[in-house]
Design a protein around this motif. Structure first.
Motif, PDB file in Angstrom:
ATOM      1  N   TYR A 524       4.711 -16.202  25.476  1.00 30.22           N
ATOM      2  CA  TYR A 524       3.330 -16.654  25.489  1.00 30.22           C
ATOM      3  C   TYR A 524       3.283 -18.152  25.782  1.00 30.22           C
ATOM      4  O   TYR A 524       4.291 -18.868  25.703  1.00 30.22           O
ATOM      5  CB  TYR A 524       2.640 -16.368  24.141  1.00 30.22           C
ATOM      6  N   ASN A 540      -2.042 -17.360  25.121  1.00 32.14           N
ATOM      7  CA  ASN A 540      -1.978 -16.430  26.241  1.00 32.14           C
ATOM      8  C   ASN A 540      -0.686 -15.618  26.103  1.00 32.14           C
ATOM      9  O   ASN A 540       0.401 -16.124  26.388  1.00 32.14           O
ATOM     10  CB  ASN A 540      -1.975 -17.194  27.570  1.00 32.14           C
ATOM     11  N   ASN A 542       1.892 -12.997  27.236  1.00 33.01           N
ATOM     12  CA  ASN A 542       2.219 -12.531  28.577  1.00 33.01           C
ATOM     13  C   ASN A 542       3.021 -11.232  28.592  1.00 33.01           C
ATOM     14  O   ASN A 542       2.663 -10.278  29.264  1.00 33.01           O
ATOM     15  CB  ASN A 542       3.012 -13.616  29.325  1.00 33.01           C
ATOM     16  N   LYS A 543       4.152 -11.191  27.861  1.00 34.66           N
ATOM     17  CA  LYS A 543       5.076 -10.064  27.995  1.00 34.66           C
ATOM     18  C   LYS A 543       5.704  -9.719  26.662  1.00 34.66           C
ATOM     19  O   LYS A 543       5.993 -10.602  25.853  1.00 34.66           O
ATOM     20  CB  LYS A 543       6.165 -10.400  29.009  1.00 34.66           C
ATOM     21  N   ASN A 559       3.702  -5.579  29.921  1.00 31.33           N
ATOM     22  CA  ASN A 559       2.870  -6.719  30.293  1.00 31.33           C
ATOM     23  C   ASN A 559       1.613  -6.714  29.422  1.00 31.33           C
ATOM     24  O   ASN A 559       0.948  -5.682  29.293  1.00 31.33           O
ATOM     25  CB  ASN A 559       2.491  -6.653  31.775  1.00 31.33           C
ATOM     26  N   ASN A 561      -1.036  -9.710  28.959  1.00 29.46           N
ATOM     27  CA  ASN A 561      -2.244 -10.367  29.485  1.00 29.46           C
ATOM     28  C   ASN A 561      -3.373 -10.381  28.450  1.00 29.46           C
ATOM     29  O   ASN A 561      -4.508  -9.980  28.709  1.00 29.46           O
ATOM     30  CB  ASN A 561      -2.721  -9.680  30.772  1.00 29.46           C
TER      31      ASN A 561
END
Length: 852
Positions: A524, A540, A542-543, A559, A561
């Motif tokens: 993140y 944020n 991310n993965k 993923n 997001n």
């Protein structure tokens, strides 16, 4: 030596007052020591954490690190030692000074008394932060402020990095353990393990116990915040206002932590249930399967320990945000201190102007300044006026120069701090990784989902107790076994399916018991809001990766997001602000100075006089407004009292005093309109505002009586504790009648009628023969001789009496619309469970009117 002699003298005098002999002093001290171990007296008396001394720290680090240490110590004292901590920045400087004196020959009895008076706290924890050649060391002294006695001291080991001081299992946690032991405060084994080793290696049971413990502790802290706020609400002191704002901000953060803890507790409870179910299956498992599972758990634990060492420095992004916030706080406090010094210099300027003006005006005139009449010449008067103005100019220039010197003394530190904050904020944008082998990312496992060949998993990322991210997904069978799951529909070999089932059972046992056979990583970044909202941080995510602990292979990725925003409190504003110096510069600009700045008239500064008039006018307006508000409040209270008295009198007019008895009875059964106005609901089956309320239990009737008494200002008759109800029949509030009272009222004092008021029930009551299967509005039939309606029929009426053979049953009288005439006879009575309710059962209320 002087300090020791002084403390010994104080202790000796106190002991003589309480015991009288040296021997009794020893016995008493032993008793006090034993009692302190059994009872945590620090829960009742406040403790203040004071940053006494910082050694070898320079620049920005010296500004923010002590505050971070202070906040973490305060949190640990609350959470692990059960202490009641206070924030009192006004007394902190004095406490530092007096503590320093206590360590030198300057300490005497007067300073001991002063130390005990300047703060609301009874105890203080004085901290010393020292930077060494290889790292950092913290020392603490726990002191009784009323006596000066040093109750406990501790020093941490040397830590190589600043973040290790306040991070999990760092210097503060080490000192917390030491203080608890030396002060005789019992710390649970769970908390000891948490302080010494962190939470990443706790079992599911321990995690659940910790979650419950945190919930209870958070509630205590919330109560302490509320108590402290209630005290501060009555103070207008600027320091109290600052403390109030800080506590309110801490309370808001604590509420977020409480919510996160509740969610975590729900997940753990579900996992604990599954672990208990797994334990019941243990006896059915084969020895080979148990051996394989236990070996896998052992291998996974060893591998996880290795991974933890590599990952530990990547943990704690909220810790990094807290550092940024601490630096911002330090910067704002430096600016506030500069502003405070400027305010003090301005107050001195005002006083110096008055003194200098008085000196110039009152000095004697010389011979050359007098005319032939012996009076001062106009030239000499003008010279004096010019001298006053010149003194104003000189003092004002000195004021600005002194303020600038104060500002310049901190400007380098301010600039360094600001540069560090900007660099830290920028660094947050780099990709970070958080791992479940640390203390922040928590994982709970649910049941195996056969249709998807995997386990339900629940993730929650909690940093510093705040919930930043939560998610649920399926962890594949292949992620644990490194093999693909067989196709159950197509696979016909029972041995293959049995092996698959055994493996699932084994992995399920490992997962629900908290063995780290897989771990998780989340990547993140964090972005910071603009300067006007720089206490807002957007995460944020991310993965997500699932990693087999034993093989070290990444077996699954996802993923994300996902974005999540948190707001740190309180807000420390990095933007510059103009204080008294800037305002004075604008007011006393060179273009306006001669004509507008502090013109002297009647020895009063024009600007001060105008300000005084404005202030007096504002005070007058505020006083008038407050007086108007008070008058309106009094008028409102009086009007409410009159309305309440009228309501009470009107309502009591609906009661009939029983002849030769000390109680009065309501003329009608309690209507639906009256019941709903008091209780806010209408449970009746047959709706009609003037129909009797029905479908109410005995307990409902009791609650109504108390609620009505409360609303009309009467003494409550009933004390209700769960299902236990006791009555004070002498109270003047409303109640149910006894069976004896009810039958006396129903007979009406006239002929011994079969029904209440007549031998013909059609004249006085509604029953199955005339009701048409419904209740009817009250007072439609004839009353009895006392003026009481519907004592026979319409609805049964609850009474107070309990059944002598079953205390759960209560009596009701009078019959109803649903029953035949013989049920409506005055002498008839039935019994029902107090918590039952029926569509033909209501009640009537009575009220005691004298001593019984």
């Amino acid at each position: 030596m002087k300090k020791i002699a002084f403390l010994l003298a104080i202790a000796f005098i106190l002991s003589l007052n309480s015991c009288g002999t040296t021997e009794s002093v020893s016995i008493n001290n032993h008793k006090i020591e034993q009692k302190a171990k059994k009872e945590n007296k620090f829960q009742k008396n406040s403790v203040q954490v004071v940053n006494q001394e910082v050694v070898n720290l320079v620049g920005a680090e010296a500004a923010w690190l002590p505050g971070q240490i202070q906040d973490k110590l305060k949190s640990n004292l609350q959470e692990f030692l059960g202490m009641k901590t206070v924030v009192d920045s006004k007394s902190e400087a004095a406490l530092k000074k007096l503590q320093a004196e206590s360590e030198s020959n300057a300490r005497d009895e007067s300073t001991a008394i002063e130390l005990g008076k300047i703060t609301t706290a009874k105890f203080a924890l004085f901290t010393k932060l020292r930077k060494t050649g290889n790292g950092y060391v913290i020392s603490v002294d726990f002191t009784d402020l009323t006596t000066g006695e040093q109750m406990a001291s501790a020093t941490s080991k040397e830590y190589s990095k600043a973040e290790y001081l306040y991070g999990s299992t760092g210097a503060i946690d080490e000192l917390t353990l030491a203080l608890g032991e030396k002060l005789g405060i019992q710390i649970s084994d769970l908390n000891k393990n948490l302080l010494a080793s962190g939470s990443s290696n706790l079992s599911v049971d321990d995690q659940l116990a910790l979650a419950k413990q945190n919930e209870a502790q958070f509630q205590k802290m919330m109560n302490a915040y509320d108590a402290e706020l209630s005290k501060l609400m009555t103070s207008n002191d600027i320091n109290a206002i600052q403390n109030k704002n800080r506590i309110e901000a801490e309370k808001a953060l604590l509420l977020e932590k409480q919510n996160a803890e509740k969610k975590r507790q729900e997940e753990l409870k579900a996992q604990k249930t599954r672990a208990d179910a797994d334990a019941k299956l243990e006896a059915e498992r084969s020895i080979a399967l148990k051996t394989q599972r236990d070996q896998m758990a052992k291998d996974a634990a060893a591998k996880a320990a290795e991974v933890r060492k590599l990952k530990i420095e990547k943990q704690g992004v909220l810790g990094q945000i807290n550092i940024i916030e601490s630096k911002k706080k330090a910067l704002v406090e430096i600016r506030q201190n500069v502003e405070q010094c400027s305010q003090e210099l301005y107050d001195q300027l005002v006083q110096d102007r008055k003194n200098e003006e008085s000196r110039i005006r009152n000095k004697n005139y010389t011979t050359v300044e007098l005319g032939s009449d012996g009076q001062p010449t106009e030239q000499s008067k003008t010279r004096r006026e010019n001298q006053v103005k010149k003194s104003y100019e000189d003092l004002t220039s000195k004021f600005f120069a002194d303020c600038e010197a104060v500002k310049q003394s901190t400007i380098s530190q301010q600039q360094n701090l600001l540069q560090e904050i900007r660099a830290d904020q920028k660094e947050l944008g780099n990709i970070r990784t958080v791992s479940s082998v640390g203390d922040e990312l928590k994982v709970s496992f649910g049941t195996y989902e056969g249709s998807q060949n995997g386990w339900n998993a629940y993730l929650s990322l909690c940093s510093d107790g705040l919930l930043l991210y939560t998610d649920n997904f399926i962890v594949n069978y292949e992620a644990l076994s490194d093999k693909k799951a067989p196709n159950v529909e197509k696979e016909l070999d029972d041995a293959v399916i049995q092996e698959y089932a055994n493996n699932v059972d084994m992995y399920n046992s490992l997962l629900v018991c908290g063995n780290p056979i897989v771990y998780f990583e989340i990547d993140y970044t964090v972005t910071v809001g603009k300067d006007d909202k720089d206490n807002q941080y957007e995460f944020n995510f991310n993965k997500l990766r699932v990693i087999n602990t034993i093989s070290g292979k990444t077996t699954q990725t996802k993923n994300l997001n996902i974005k999540r925003q948190i707001t740190m409190k309180p807000m420390w504003d990095l933007r510059e602000f103009a204080g008294v110096v800037e305002m004075q510069k604008a007011k006393e600009s060179s273009e306006k100075y001669v004509t507008e700045s502090y013109m002297v008239k009647f020895n009063i500064c024009k600007a001060d006089a105008e300000a005084k008039l404005v202030a007096e006018k504002e005070e007058k307006l505020v006083a008038e407004k407050q007086a108007k508000i008070e008058a309106e409040k009094k008028a409102k209270i009086a009007a409410e009292k009159r309305a309440k008295d009228k309501l009470k009198n009107d309502f009591l007019a609906s009661f009939v005093k029983m002849p030769n008895k000390n109680y009065s009875v309501m003329k009608t059964e309690v209507t639906q309109k009256l019941y709903e106005s008091i209780m806010g609901k209408n449970p009746s089956v047959f709706k009609g505002e003037n129909n009797p309320v029905e479908n109410v239990s005995w307990y409902d009737a009791i609650e109504f009586c108390n609620a009505l008494s409360r609303k009309l200002g009467f003494e409550l008759v009933y004390t209700i504790t769960g299902e236990n109800v006791t009555q004070n029949i002498k109270a003047n509030g409303f109640r149910l009648s006894t069976v004896e009272e009810w039958q006396y009222a129903a007979r009406g004092g006239g002929p011994n009628y079969r029904y209440s008021g007549n031998d013909n029930l059609d004249y006085v009551g509604w029953y199955i023969g005339n009701s048409k299967n419904t209740t009817h509005p009250v007072a439609q039939k004839q009353p009895n001789a006392y003026g009481l309606y519907d004592m026979s029929g319409n609805v049964w009426e609850w009474c107070w009496d309990s059944n002598p053979y079953d205390s759960n049953k209560r009596c009701y009288c009078g019959g109803s619309w649903y029953h035949s005439a013989n049920y409506c006879e005055v002498s008839n009575e039935l019994w029902g469970y107090a918590y039952d309710s029926y569509f033909n059962l209501g009640f009537r209320i009575v009220r005691s009117t004298g001593n019984r």
